[in-house]
Design an enzyme around this catalytic site. Structure first.
Site: not given
Ligand SMILES: *Cc1c(COP(=O)(O)O)cnc(C)c1O
Length: 749
Positions: A310, A489-490, A495, A596, A600
């Protein structure tokens, strides 16, 4: 239906119950129906091993999968009650951290929906990662108390003894039913918990006695590893997880009537990132106890296990000092040494050694030698693994390498979180897309004016719903006529939330200079920072300070708002994603494995502003360049800059366009809102180090973002981009991803 349950449990009809009671009744109803759903059977079974399963709340998905949603909703409405209030009453399980854990949860949904026999296996953390609270414009960590006496967890009548250095502990098995959508039967998420866990060890937020292994093993996910004791605890925790998993796998193999030697024939194990990697030596050890000779056991385990990578951040590829393993799992050390020697005999290269010259044990290397498959999670990511990070392994095992571009479950990320958009799609192309997401492509032909206007109205409704939520829960007023620009995101330097921060500072200075935007802008952030990641917390601090500065500036406030949503989790994501106009995917090219969140957001009609990184590349291929806003240096250029050490942030900081933006961090209004030490550290980093090259792409980012905001004003043309994104999202269904894992790696059928 629900009424019978409330009468039975509380002696009251639906109308007379509190929201909490209604939730508990709905929970009981789902669990009762779930008990009647048969387990998915299969000669060959999958175990998906993961330290995280970020499942989110389970009520809505369970009702949908069990086909009860419509009826329960009608019953609630008739009694003047709302499903939303029930949803609010459910605590979100705190079993994950970010994208990796959410991926595992989407996969469980798709595995069951495709009718594959496969369970998730992990740990049941008492307090999860942590609950984030803001005060003094900073992040504070609290234990996340999500476990209740009545929950989705069932105790299975199974427990295992786990030997550790100096102490023996017991793992007790709990499970959560995972129903497939459309009546496909069910699997389980199986979680081990330490018997005798002691929550009184926790004090002052999330601090606890890290040495009391016999009582602390499953208190937290990713306990602080900034000291030796914390890192050691992670080894104990990982071994506890995989020893329980390995014992479960072998027990069920025997119960199905198969010999230990037949493990690979009847079992597939997916190792989700390196946290479960010790399952390999543990299985070899346990097979040895059952009479299988070492070499044969090693081959059997290799035929059983597959590894998913990952990350390409070298610091995130786990390596444990041998003396940690000697302390935590002394009985496993001879097995690891023997596996290492066996690998070295075949492949003597020093880049290939499991135990390197300094005594570090490389988890990913163990996975690659003793697994039959290695996959990356987006096309670009897999190519980078093959060409650089894992190249020595690609050279000796080319046949093991494959790509599985991540995906998301559309049941949660569209049907459940955005029912109006779900209905819009279904009215136009029927409901076949729910089981065959590729059919979404047919939407592209529905770009008539009436459809585009309806799409805009649906987005407006979602923005209003988010605004209502923010008002109700945080007393924050959002302007729904503004553009909702969302980065969730984190928090991590790669990022580049700090780049978005610098854009907002730029825009603020434009407004102060009298150059107003065409329409107000709202920037929404959601992110947790790892408790020991100082710079990430500094970035949160800077964002919260800037939020206050904008709020208190009468001239800017009507035009520019920055909202940082506290405690970002799946529940918050489900509210933010449908409301997004712009999806910020601005990682430094080559650093984001896949992402991901990007999927979404596109599925919900947000337009991506991003770099050519991770799965953004594949998103761009599918929507076409007119429907995505790309900027920044490409991955090969970034990798060249690293290898030649040719990026110097000072050169960029010296530019007249950039310097005032960075300097603003230490301006009077920022220092009034915040802490000079934290802001100074971020300033120092951006001007002297900037390891993730924020300033490299900043000017291009500002220019492209301005173009995007201008394009937003042609509302019909923008709606066309939204539609193209939804129509192009079919590939990113986790049903497609799982079908590929099944075809290329697991072969359960
Ligand atoms: C989808 C999701 C992530 C991943 O987000 P990225 O933009 O792909 O880093 C992290 N936390 C939560 C709560 C999510 O639903």
């Amino acid at each position: 239906m629900l009424n019978e349950m409330t009468m039975e449990r509380f002696g009251k009809p639906v109308a007379g119950c509190t929201d909490e009671e209604l939730y508990l009744a709905a929970l009981a109803l789902c669990k009762q129906r779930m008990a009647d759903v048969p387990y998915i059977e299969g000669e060959r079974r999958l175990y998906y091993l993961s330290a995280e399963f970020l499942v989110g709340k389970l009520l809505t998905n369970s009702l949908l999968s069990l086909g009860l949603y419509g009826e329960v909703q009608a019953e609630l409405r008739a009694a003047g009650r709302s499903m939303a209030a029930l949803e609010d009453a459910e605590p979100e399980p705190s079993l994950g951290n970010g994208g990796l854990g959410r991926l595992a949860a989407c996969f469980l949904d798709s595995i069951a929906t495709l009718g594959l026999a496969g369970d998730g296996v992990g740990l049941c953390y008492r307090y999860g990662l942590f609950r984030q609270a803001f005060a003094q414009n900073k992040q504070w960590e609290k234990p996340d108390e999500w476990l209740r006496p009545q929950s989705w967890l069932d105790r299975e009548d199974v427990s295992f003894t786990v030997p550790l250095g100096g102490v023996t502990v017991e793992g007790e098995l709990y499970s959560i039913g995972v129903p497939g959508y459309g009546g496909a039967g069910k699997n389980r998420l199986r979680l081990f918990r330490l018997k005798g866990e002691d929550e009184t060890l926790v004090h002052d937020g999330i601090r606890f006695d890290k040495t009391d292994i016999a009582h602390n093993l499953t208190l937290f996910l990713y306990p602080d590893d900034s000291d030796r004791q914390g890192r050691l605890l992670r080894v104990y925790q990982q071994y506890f997880m995989v020893s329980c998993a390995a014992q479960l796998i072998l027990k069920e193999l025997a119960e199905r009537g198969h010999a230990p030697r037949e493990l690979a024939k009847y079992t597939a194990i997916q190792i989700n990132d390196t946290h479960p990697s010790l399952v390999i030596p543990e299985l070899v050890r346990l097979l040895g106890e059952q009479g299988v000779p070492f070499d044969e056991a090693a081959d059997i385990v290799a035929d059983t296990c597959a590894y998913t990578n990952h990350t390409i951040l070298a610091e995130a590829l786990e390596k444990w000092p041998m003396d940690f393993l000697e302390t935590a799992v002394p009985h496993l050390v001879p097995v690891i040494r023997a596996l290492d020697e066996r690998a070295k005999r075949r492949f003597p290269g020093k880049d290939l050694a499991i135990i390197d010259g300094t005594g570090l044990v490389h988890m990913a290397r163990m996975d690659m030698h003793y697994g039959h498959s290695v996959n990356g999670v987006a096309a670009l990511h897999t190519e980078i693994l093959k060409a650089s990070e894992l190249r020595p392994f690609y050279e000796i095992y080319p046949e093991k390498f494959n790509n599985k571009t991540n995906g998301i479950t559309f049941r949660r990320w569209l049907t459940a979180c955005n029912p109006a958009l779900d209905a819009f799609i279904t009215r136009r192309i029927g409901d076949g897309w729910r089981s065959d997401a590729a059919q979404l492509a047919r939407l592209a032909a529905c770009a008539d004016d009436a459809s585009l206007d309806e799409l805009l109205a649906i987005k407006q409704g979602a923005k209003r719903a988010l605004a209502d939520y923010m008002q109700r829960v945080y007393d924050i007023t959002l302007n729904t006529d503004s553009i909702f620009d969302i980065q969730i995101k984190r928090l991590h330097e790669y990022k580049r939330q700090q780049m978005n921060l610098l854009y907002i500072i730029w825009k603020y200075r434009e407004i102060k200079a009298g150059r107003l935007p065409r329409r107000p802008l709202t920037f929404l952030f959601g992110a947790k920072a790892a408790p020991a990641y100082i710079l990430a917390k500094d970035i949160i601090h800077a964002l919260l300070c800037l939020s206050q500065v904008l709020r208190e500036d009468e001239q800017a406030a009507p035009w520019l708002q920055l909202v940082f949503v506290e405690n970002y989790n799946v529940t918050k994501a489900e509210k933010l994603v449908p409301a997004a106009d712009v999806s910020e995917q601005i990682s430094l090219a080559s650093k984001e494995a896949s992402g991901t969140g990007n999927m979404k957001l596109m599925l919900n009609g947000a337009v991506t502003l991003g770099t050519l990184d991770g799965a953004n590349v594949e998103i761009a291929e599918r929507v076409g360049e007119g429907n995505i806003y790309l900027f920044g240096k490409k991955s090969d250029e970034v990798m060249r800059l690293y290898s030649e050490q040719a990026y110097h942030c000072a050169d960029y900081y010296a530019k007249p366009q950039i310097e005032p933006l960075v300097d603003f961090l230490l301006s009077k209004p920022m220092l009034r809102a915040g802490d000079a030490e934290c802001l100074g550290r971020l300033y120092q980093d951006l001007t002297h180090k900037d390891w993730f090259m924020t300033l490299l792409d900043l000017e291009d980012y500002i220019a492209v973002k301005e173009r995007l905001f201008a394009d937003y004003e042609d509302r019909r043309a923008w709606a066309g981009k939204m539609l193209a994104n939804i129509a192009g999202a079919g590939f990113f269904s986790s049903d497609r991803t799982i079908a590929e894992y099944e075809r290329d790696i697991w072969r359960l059928r």
